[in-house]
Write an enzyme that holds these catalytic residues in place. Structure first.
Site, PDB file in Angstrom:
ATOM      1  N   LYS A  11     -12.255 -14.976  -4.011  1.00  0.00           N
ATOM      2  CA  LYS A  11     -11.035 -15.563  -4.579  1.00  0.00           C
ATOM      3  C   LYS A  11     -10.602 -16.826  -3.815  1.00  0.00           C
ATOM      4  CE  LYS A  11      -9.285 -11.214  -6.539  1.00  0.00           C
ATOM      5  NZ  LYS A  11      -8.103 -10.304  -6.653  1.00  0.00           N
ATOM      6  N   TYR A  51      -8.677 -11.574 -17.058  1.00  0.00           N
ATOM      7  CA  TYR A  51      -7.684 -10.564 -16.677  1.00  0.00           C
ATOM      8  C   TYR A  51      -6.882 -10.054 -17.874  1.00  0.00           C
ATOM      9  CZ  TYR A  51      -8.450 -11.161 -11.638  1.00  0.00           C
ATOM     10  OH  TYR A  51      -8.975 -11.176 -10.371  1.00  0.00           O
ATOM     11  N   ASN A 114      -6.065 -11.331  -2.093  1.00  0.00           N
ATOM     12  CA  ASN A 114      -6.812 -10.274  -1.412  1.00  0.00           C
ATOM     13  C   ASN A 114      -8.317 -10.536  -1.385  1.00  0.00           C
ATOM     14  OD1 ASN A 114      -7.339  -9.703  -4.072  1.00  0.00           O
ATOM     15  ND2 ASN A 114      -6.455  -7.647  -4.067  1.00  0.00           N
ATOM     16  N   HIS A 117     -12.614  -9.850  -5.786  1.00  0.00           N
ATOM     17  CA  HIS A 117     -12.550  -8.983  -6.968  1.00  0.00           C
ATOM     18  C   HIS A 117     -13.850  -8.211  -7.039  1.00  0.00           C
ATOM     19  CE1 HIS A 117     -12.465  -7.628 -11.168  1.00  0.00           C
ATOM     20  NE2 HIS A 117     -13.716  -8.036 -11.212  1.00  0.00           N
ATOM     21  N   GLU A 128     -18.197  -8.346 -17.370  1.00  0.00           N
ATOM     22  CA  GLU A 128     -17.753  -9.416 -16.458  1.00  0.00           C
ATOM     23  C   GLU A 128     -18.919 -10.327 -16.057  1.00  0.00           C
ATOM     24  OE1 GLU A 128     -15.620  -7.311 -13.362  1.00  0.00           O
ATOM     25  OE2 GLU A 128     -13.993  -6.808 -14.743  1.00  0.00           O
TER      26      GLU A 128
HETATM   27  P1  RTP Z   1      -9.761  -6.511  -8.507  1.00  0.00           P
HETATM   28  O1  RTP Z   1      -9.619  -6.127  -9.954  1.00  0.00           O
HETATM   29  O2  RTP Z   1      -9.363  -7.927  -8.214  1.00  0.00           O
HETATM   30  O3  RTP Z   1     -11.097  -6.168  -7.926  1.00  0.00           O
HETATM   31  O4  RTP Z   1      -8.739  -5.648  -7.655  1.00  0.00           O
HETATM   32  P2  RTP Z   1      -8.226  -4.188  -7.885  1.00  0.00           P
HETATM   33  O5  RTP Z   1      -9.028  -3.485  -8.928  1.00  0.00           O
HETATM   34  O6  RTP Z   1      -8.154  -3.598  -6.517  1.00  0.00           O
HETATM   35  O7  RTP Z   1      -6.752  -4.459  -8.417  1.00  0.00           O
HETATM   36  P3  RTP Z   1      -6.174  -4.487  -9.917  1.00  0.00           P
HETATM   37  O8  RTP Z   1      -5.161  -3.399 -10.020  1.00  0.00           O
HETATM   38  O9  RTP Z   1      -7.291  -4.549 -10.906  1.00  0.00           O
HETATM   39  O10 RTP Z   1      -5.402  -5.880  -9.915  1.00  0.00           O
HETATM   40  C1  RTP Z   1      -6.084  -7.078 -10.097  1.00  0.00           C
HETATM   41  C2  RTP Z   1      -5.603  -8.083  -9.085  1.00  0.00           C
HETATM   42  O11 RTP Z   1      -4.245  -8.409  -9.350  1.00  0.00           O
HETATM   43  C3  RTP Z   1      -3.575  -8.724  -8.129  1.00  0.00           C
HETATM   44  N1  RTP Z   1      -2.445  -7.843  -7.981  1.00  0.00           N
HETATM   45  N2  RTP Z   1      -1.256  -8.264  -7.652  1.00  0.00           N
HETATM   46  N3  RTP Z   1       1.494  -8.415  -6.991  1.00  0.00           N
HETATM   47  C4  RTP Z   1       0.946  -7.234  -7.252  1.00  0.00           C
HETATM   48  O12 RTP Z   1       1.577  -6.196  -7.214  1.00  0.00           O
HETATM   49  C5  RTP Z   1      -0.467  -7.188  -7.589  1.00  0.00           C
HETATM   50  N4  RTP Z   1      -1.153  -6.107  -7.895  1.00  0.00           N
HETATM   51  C6  RTP Z   1      -2.405  -6.532  -8.132  1.00  0.00           C
HETATM   52  C7  RTP Z   1      -4.591  -8.549  -7.005  1.00  0.00           C
HETATM   53  O13 RTP Z   1      -5.193  -9.836  -6.750  1.00  0.00           O
HETATM   54  C8  RTP Z   1      -5.590  -7.605  -7.617  1.00  0.00           C
HETATM   55  O14 RTP Z   1      -6.842  -7.699  -6.976  1.00  0.00           O
HETATM   56 MG    MG Z   2      -9.360  -4.278 -10.888  1.00  0.00          MG
END
Ligand code: RTP
Ligand code: MG
Length: 140
Positions: A11, A51, A114, A117, A128
Site C-alpha cells: 500500500k 473495494y 496498514n 492487502h 483480484e
Molecule cells: P485487506 O483487505 O486490505 O487485506 O485488509 P483486511 O482484510 O485485514 O481488512 P478489511 O476489513 O478487508 O478492510 C480493508 C481495508 O480497509 C481499511 N480499514 N480501515 N478505518 C477503519 O476502521 C478501517 N478498517 C479497515 C484497512 O486499510 C483495511 O486493510
Molecule cells: Mg479484506
C-alpha cells in the site's frame, strides 16, 4: 497442502517509506513466491471497483483516498495454502492487534495505513489477480 495463489498489494504508506523490498522479503521468507508484480498508480475508479465490497462501510471514502494517495505494488503470490500463509504473515488489520513478526506489526502506521492487502479466500484471490493482471503477466 496444495500450491495456490493469492493477491497482495503493497500500500501507499509502505511505498512512500521505500519498504517494497522489506515487505517482499517478509513475504518470501514466509514461503511465498512473487509470480507477478507491478508498481502502479491506481485510479479512483480502479480503487472503488477493487473495494466495492466495502462501499457501504464508513471508512470506504477514506480508504479509496488513501489507496490513490501514492503508488502501490500489486503482486500475485504462489505458495502452499497461499491465502492463509499470506494473511498469517500480514497480521491483524489493526497493527495494534498484530502479532510480533508480522508485516503489519513491523511496518504498519495505522488501521488504515496498514502497509499490505491480502486476499481473504481462494475465490477472491482469483478475482483480484484478474482485476490487475493479464494471464501472460503471471509466470509461475
Ligand atoms: P485487506 O483487505 O486490505 O487485506 O485488509 P483486511 O482484510 O485485514 O481488512 P478489511 O476489513 O478487508 O478492510 C480493508 C481495508 O480497509 C481499511 N480499514 N480501515 N478505518 C477503519 O476502521 C478501517 N478498517 C479497515 C484497512 O486499510 C483495511 O486493510
Ligand atoms: Mg479484506
Amino acid at each position: 497442502m496444495a500450491v495456490t495463489r493469492t493477491f497482495s498489494i503493497i500500500k501507499p504508506d509502505a511505498t512512500r517509506r521505500n519498504l517494497t523490498g522489506g515487505v517482499t522479503k517478509m513475504l518470501e521468507e514466509a514461503g511465498l513466491r512473487v509470480v507477478a508484480s507491478k508498481r502502479i498508480q491506481m485510479t479512483k475508479e480502479q480503487a472503488e471497483g477493487f473495494y466495492a465490497v466495502h462501499k457501504e462501510r464508513p471508512f470506504f471514502n477514506d480508504l479509496v483516498s488513501f489507496m490513490i494517495s501514492g503508488p502501490v505494488v500489486v503482486q500475485a503470490l504462489e505458495g502452499e495454502d497461499a491465502v492463509k500463509r499470506n494473511r498469517d504473515v500480514m497480521g491483524a488489520t489493526n497493527p495494534a492487534d498484530a502479532a510480533e513478526g508480522t508485516i503489519r506489526k513491523t511496518y504498519a502506521e495505522s488501521i488504515e495505513a496498514n502497509s499490505v492487502h491480502g486476499s481473504d479466500s481462494d475465490e477472491n484471490a482469483a478475482i483480484e489477480i484478474a482485476y490487475f493482471f493479464k494471464p501472460e503477466e503471471i509466470v509461475g
